[in-house]
Design an enzyme around this catalytic site. Structure first.
Site, short mmCIF file in Angstrom:
data_model
loop_
_atom_site.label_atom_id
_atom_site.label_comp_id
_atom_site.label_asym_id
_atom_site.label_seq_id
_atom_site.Cartn_x
_atom_site.Cartn_y
_atom_site.Cartn_z
N CYS A 1 -45.76 -17.70 41.23
CA CYS A 1 -45.74 -19.06 41.14
C CYS A 1 -45.30 -19.51 39.84
CB CYS A 1 -47.40 -19.35 41.04
SG CYS A 1 -47.74 -21.28 41.05
N HIS B 1 -49.12 -21.64 50.21
CA HIS B 1 -49.05 -21.64 48.63
C HIS B 1 -49.14 -22.91 48.13
CE1 HIS B 1 -47.95 -19.44 44.99
NE2 HIS B 1 -47.84 -20.81 44.83
N GLU B 2 -48.15 -23.61 48.70
CA GLU B 2 -47.86 -24.98 48.03
C GLU B 2 -48.84 -25.99 48.33
OE1 GLU B 2 -45.73 -25.15 45.76
OE2 GLU B 2 -44.90 -23.21 46.19
N HIS C 1 -52.05 -25.84 46.10
CA HIS C 1 -51.96 -26.50 44.97
C HIS C 1 -52.47 -28.19 45.01
CE1 HIS C 1 -49.85 -23.71 42.27
NE2 HIS C 1 -48.81 -23.52 43.10
#
Ligand code: NI
Length: 168
Positions: free
Chosen positions: A100, A142-143, A146
């Site tokens: 990341c 994953h994104e 965030h």
């Protein structure tokens, strides 16, 4: 256009819940300049993905792409995903290394569901609805994490898999 500064682990913007984006703001192109800056920033740092909170903007939008060199050879062109919602279609987990831009020089194995359905909006406010599998699903998950203040390290189960990606 501008390359934006990437927030690093410890910054509070990475730990909050980002806000929904209004469809009419997309239709009127009000975020176009910001989207261009995200594109430039991701390219500058060779990222696979970038979520708006990573550039200190707590809005629910992510940008990602998948190159052919990733496992499976699937190619996804640069894609903006606004207000994503995710439904797990196959909860079977795969573990693979993630890294990341907000957690520089580290990588670790992260378990993720193998197949998901993604709904959201594109950068013009049109609905998106697609299925993502394997590495593509991993990137979207994953994104999207965030946007809820979650970083991949929070999901690491095999802590011994945390490693540096550079040689000091
Ligand atoms: Ni990240």
């Amino acid at each position: 256009m501008a390359v934006l500064k990437v927030a690093k682990l410890g910054a509070s913007v990475l730990r909050g819940r980002a806000s929904e984006i209004e469809t009419h703001d997309l239709k009127k192109g009000r975020l176009r300049g910001f989207f261009e800056d995200m594109t430039e920033t991701m390219a500058e740092y060779n990222g696979t993905g970038l979520a708006a909170p990573q550039v200190a903007t707590p809005l629910r939008v992510v940008l990602y792409e998948v190159h052919a060199q990733h496992r499976g050879g699937l190619v996804v062109p640069p894609t903006f995903l606004v207000n994503p919602s995710i439904e797990v279609l196959d909860a079977t987990e795969d573990e693979d290394l993630e890294a990341c831009l907000s957690v520089p020089f580290l990588a670790a194995k992260v378990p993720r569901p193998r197949k998901i359905r993604v709904r959201g909006l594109d950068l013009r406010g049109k609905p998106l609805d697609f299925v993502a599998e394997d590495f593509h699903a991993r990137v979207v998950l994953h994104e999207s994490d965030h946007l809820d203040g979650v970083v991949y390290l929070d999901r690491v189960r095999d802590r011994a898999s945390i490693r540096y990606t550079i040689d000091f």
